[in-house]
Design an enzyme around this catalytic site. Structure first.
Site, short mmCIF file in Angstrom:
data_model
loop_
_atom_site.label_atom_id
_atom_site.label_comp_id
_atom_site.label_asym_id
_atom_site.label_seq_id
_atom_site.Cartn_x
_atom_site.Cartn_y
_atom_site.Cartn_z
N CYS A 1 -39.15 -35.29 -56.56
CA CYS A 1 -38.85 -34.16 -56.87
C CYS A 1 -38.00 -33.27 -55.79
O CYS A 1 -38.44 -33.56 -54.58
CB CYS A 1 -40.24 -33.41 -57.30
SG CYS A 1 -39.99 -31.52 -57.66
N CYS B 1 -25.72 -37.79 2.90
CA CYS B 1 -25.45 -38.67 4.24
C CYS B 1 -24.51 -38.00 4.77
O CYS B 1 -24.36 -38.18 6.14
CB CYS B 1 -25.30 -40.02 3.87
SG CYS B 1 -23.70 -40.46 3.24
N CYS C 1 0.83 -1.14 -0.08
CA CYS C 1 0.03 0.15 -0.18
C CYS C 1 0.81 1.23 -0.04
O CYS C 1 0.19 2.19 -0.14
CB CYS C 1 -0.92 -0.12 1.18
SG CYS C 1 -0.19 0.17 2.94
N CYS D 1 -3.02 -5.05 4.70
CA CYS D 1 -2.81 -5.49 3.24
C CYS D 1 -2.79 -7.15 3.32
O CYS D 1 -3.34 -7.86 2.55
CB CYS D 1 -1.52 -5.22 2.75
SG CYS D 1 -1.55 -3.45 2.47
#
Length: 594
Positions: free
Chosen positions: A295, A219, A125, A147
């Site tokens: 066809c 269980c 930091c 931190c």
């Protein structure tokens, strides 16, 4: 498909007459001293102690603290033998560095020395902080406690709490769990409990030889196997399952074969495949349309006309040779070959599926014979007869259950073993044909004898004369022996001649057991052993409470495990659910959802 037997219901012959008709060297029908189950049930009472036992072994051998021993075991997935092998072969330095354990030596196990008595700058930091609010890890890196706390919180929420590494750049050291617990508990006590739960559950979730029982509802038990993870086990709750894939028992199918088969049966993928080849989707409504004339201009029920050759939308005007305003090139001559192949594959799938389902249905019907057999035996025992032992019919029924299940699953195995899905490049066409004939011969022999045994088991022997009952008894005993031998030979054929000859070792099956799937016994850990050896290792606060209670309970001859405080079972933890308790054996995500 359940086995309908348990450890207490195995083969039992009260007299030697029940063995008539069997060879003297037949092991399944001779009494032998019982062997302990190779699988153990880890309950909520024994989970923490089972983990502690392995940790203590590593601590004693390598003279480590609890945190370092746990880090090594998590890295090696709780395989103590593999950890020791690496230690012997590559040395202590390699073992520690690979797992992220720092070789720092200290004279005591108290808190680490402070970073500094003066002010220092935190490299995370970039704030100047006093030394008394900074924390140093075993690796020597020191940052401010704030931190560190934020780092731990992020890692725990991300599910990485089992191996939280140091924040320093390129540092692979694993953070001390006691420091993590201490810092996180000051800000988020619930998150610290979650961290402890993750560490405890790592013994199951990171251990390839221990897995949760997949029962529904859960269980709360875990199953530990000793030798081979490719096996079938039965939990104390009664559920039988494949230990490797956690699905229902499916031997002689491999886990991959069974996964593919269930998907095929569930999705009806072969039928879908046939529809895909023999129909074309309408370009407007996308429904499948089958061609019923010569066809190539077809019409959907929604009114849309399209070309059968390419599937493109067209108008309805056409001549004898073409569709007005449409041209899609040459006709694909492999269309008929694809259709024929799809039909052949569908018929092949239906052949194996019909026989698989037939034997599965027979198994379900025969499972109802259990109560009927008991009634017949009860009536027969009340009759005035010299024949009083009817254990042969019970043993024959159990043999029928097991062999019917093996026979049922042998068809999905054959479907993939001799098909093109998995082993097309592993065997030539000639080898496939030879091996298929060998397997199907054994399969047909087993099938014929199973049907004979089913016929004799269903006989109303309670209404027959004594001579007739003796004749049925001999048939049942002989057929049981024959079927057991055939099952063994089928498994030997699969393991040696079929799967054993393949280059890829990805298909393993659970071994055949004549007496069926054994029920796992409860893992018993000696509490007095822990109390006697407690001075040899450094416990955390929770372990110190646990040891003190264990010692006092041992002295008083009792054992109370439900008291408040830090339970040695880690059965439940306070908080969360209105001050109540929750089952620690449930997976963490389930507990969090609850």
């Amino acid at each position: 498909m359940d086995d309908y037997t348990s450890g207490e219901e195995e083969y039992y012959y009260p007299d030697r007459d029940s063995l008539d008709g069997l060879d003297d060297d037949e092991p399944d029908f001779q009494w032998v001293p019982p062997k302990g189950p190779s699988s153990k049930v880890i309950t909520r009472e024994s989970l923490l102690m089972a983990q502690w036992t392995d940790i203590h072994r590593v601590m004693d051998l390598l003279s480590l603290r609890e945190h370092h021993a746990r880090t090594l075991l998590i890295h090696h997935r709780w395989d103590v033998e593999n950890l020791f092998a690496v230690y012997v072969e590559k040395g202590k330095s390699f073992l520690f560095s690979e797992a992220g354990v720092t070789m720092a030596e200290r004279d005591d196990d108290n808190a680490l020395p402070p970073c500094s008595s003066s002010t220092l700058t935190c490299d995370i930091c970039m704030e100047d902080v006093c030394g008394n609010v900074a924390t140093r890890m075993d690796c020597g890196h020191c940052f401010c406690s704030n931190c560190w706390t934020e780092h731990f919180i992020v890692k725990i929420n991300e599910g990485q709490s089992r191996r939280i590494r140091c924040m320093a750049h390129k540092c692979n050291a694993i953070c001390d769990e006691s420091i993590v617990r201490n810092l996180v508990s000051k800000r988020h006590p619930d998150l610290a409990e979650k961290f402890d739960r993750f560490l405890l559950e790592s013994y199951i979730e990171d251990n390839k030889m221990v897995k949760w029982c997949p029962s529904v509802p859960n269980c709360g038990n875990a199953i530990q196997v000793e030798d081979d993870e490719f096996c079938e086990v039965e939990c104390s709750c009664g559920l039988q399952f494949c230990f490797s894939c956690l699905s229902e028992v499916h031997s002689p199918c491999s886990c991959l074969m069974w996964k593919l088969w269930t998907k095929k049966c569930r999705d009806e993928s072969e039928t879908v495949n046939w529809i895909t080849v023999n129909t074309k989707p309408c370009p407007k409504c996308h429904k499948p349309v089958e061609k019923n004339g010569g066809c190539n201009l077809v019409s959907c029920i929604c009114g849309q006309a399209f070309c059968w050759l390419c599937g493109g939308a067209t108008g309805r005007d056409h001549t004898w040779s073409s569709i007005n305003g449409h041209s899609c090139g040459r006709y694909k001559e492999d269309h008929e070959k694809k259709a024929e192949r799809a039909k052949r594959d569908l018929y092949r799938y239906m052949h194996y599926h019909n026989r698989y389902k037939a034997h599965t249905d027979s198994f379900k019907l025969e499972s109802k014979l259990k109560e009927t057999i008991r009634e017949k035996v009860s009536v027969s025992e009340e009759r005035e007869s010299t024949l009083k032992d009817f254990s042969w019919v019970t043993n024959g029924l159990y043999r029928l259950f097991r062999s019917r299940r093996v026979l049922s699953y042998s068809y999905p195995f054959a479907f993939y073993m001799f098909g093109d899905e998995l082993f097309k490049d592993e065997m030539t066409k000639e080898d496939t044909e030879i091996k298929q004939n060998l397997f199907e011969d054994q399969q047909q022999q087993l099938e014929a004898n199973v049907e004979k045994l089913s016929k004799f088991i269903e006989e109303p022997f309670d209404q027959y004369t004594e001579d007739k009952v003796m004749e049925i008894r001999m048939q049942v005993i002989n057929l049981s022996s024959i079927i057991d031998t055939l099952c063994k030979k089928m498994y030997e054929c699969i393991e040696n001649d079929l799967l054993g000859s393949l280059q890829l070792g990805t298909h393993n099956i659970a071994p055949y057991k004549s007496k069926g799937i054994e029920r796992a016994s409860e893992l018993l850990i000696g509490w007095s052993t822990k109390a006697n050896n407690a001075d040899n290792y450094t416990p955390s606060e929770c372990t110190r409470k646990k040891r003190g209670r264990a010692e006092s309970d041992q002295a008083s001859g009792s054992r109370s495990l439900d008291e408040s405080g830090c339970s040695s079972q880690k059965l439940a933890r306070k908080g969360g659910l209105s001050g109540g308790f929750f089952d620690l054996n449930l997976p963490a995500d389930v507990v969090d959802n609850n």
